[in-house]
Design an enzyme around this catalytic site. Sequence first.
Site, PDB file in Angstrom:
ATOM      1  N   TYR A  57      29.873  14.564  14.388  1.00  0.00           N
ATOM      2  CA  TYR A  57      28.964  13.996  15.268  1.00  0.00           C
ATOM      3  C   TYR A  57      28.686  14.222  16.305  1.00  0.00           C
ATOM      4  O   TYR A  57      27.381  15.672  17.203  1.00  0.00           O
ATOM      5  CB  TYR A  57      28.744  12.265  15.846  1.00  0.00           C
ATOM      6  CG  TYR A  57      27.779  11.521  16.063  1.00  0.00           C
ATOM      7  CD1 TYR A  57      27.135  11.128  15.242  1.00  0.00           C
ATOM      8  CD2 TYR A  57      27.594  10.689  17.540  1.00  0.00           C
ATOM      9  CE1 TYR A  57      25.276  10.411  15.403  1.00  0.00           C
ATOM     10  CE2 TYR A  57      26.361   9.830  17.760  1.00  0.00           C
ATOM     11  CZ  TYR A  57      25.410  10.547  16.330  1.00  0.00           C
ATOM     12  OH  TYR A  57      23.855   9.332  17.277  1.00  0.00           O
ATOM     13  N   LYS A  77      25.258  16.817  18.258  1.00  0.00           N
ATOM     14  CA  LYS A  77      25.199  16.468  19.176  1.00  0.00           C
ATOM     15  C   LYS A  77      24.580  17.094  20.190  1.00  0.00           C
ATOM     16  O   LYS A  77      24.398  17.436  21.025  1.00  0.00           O
ATOM     17  CB  LYS A  77      25.234  14.788  19.631  1.00  0.00           C
ATOM     18  CG  LYS A  77      25.321  13.803  18.513  1.00  0.00           C
ATOM     19  CD  LYS A  77      23.474  14.149  18.541  1.00  0.00           C
ATOM     20  CE  LYS A  77      23.525  12.320  17.706  1.00  0.00           C
ATOM     21  NZ  LYS A  77      21.821  12.565  16.955  1.00  0.00           N
TER      22      LYS A  77
END
Length: 167
Positions: free
Chosen positions: A68, A72
Amino acid sequence: LVNNAGIIRDNLVFKMTDRDFDSVIGVHLRGAFLMARAVQRHQTAAGWGRTVNLSSSAALGNRGQSNYSSAKAGLMGLTKTLAIELGPFGVTVNCVAPGFIATEMTEATAERMGITFEEFTERYAKTIPVRRGGRPEDIAQAVSFFVREEAGFVNGQILYVAGGPKG
């Protein structure tokens, strides 16, 4: 275009499967790339467009979220690159990077941790300078700024909407 699709497949790096890593990168980063590539044709032909990518303060690193966090952070790089490439055609590309936001996704995280969402939110709120978690409408307001006609000179920016300084 607002790129906001996302999934989580949290795990420590030594436990994370290739599939979980690739799935998160695929949805967040590849998905945003594919959408931006498709939409930019119409935006550049019109001589005007707005793209906003949704990143996260997790781009700065977050335990158990190597996939993640990487996705991002990648969105931040994609934002800056697209801003350079598309700016000359009247298209701006910016990024909103939320901190803790009360959503179904964060509620599921609390459940996986075996605590109530209220406990989870209270824990986070204590670490945030404004002493509360964010709400989806906090993010919506930031996005709405970036897509306005009046934001035409704002390009390639990362706006942390996190209740306090990040990075």
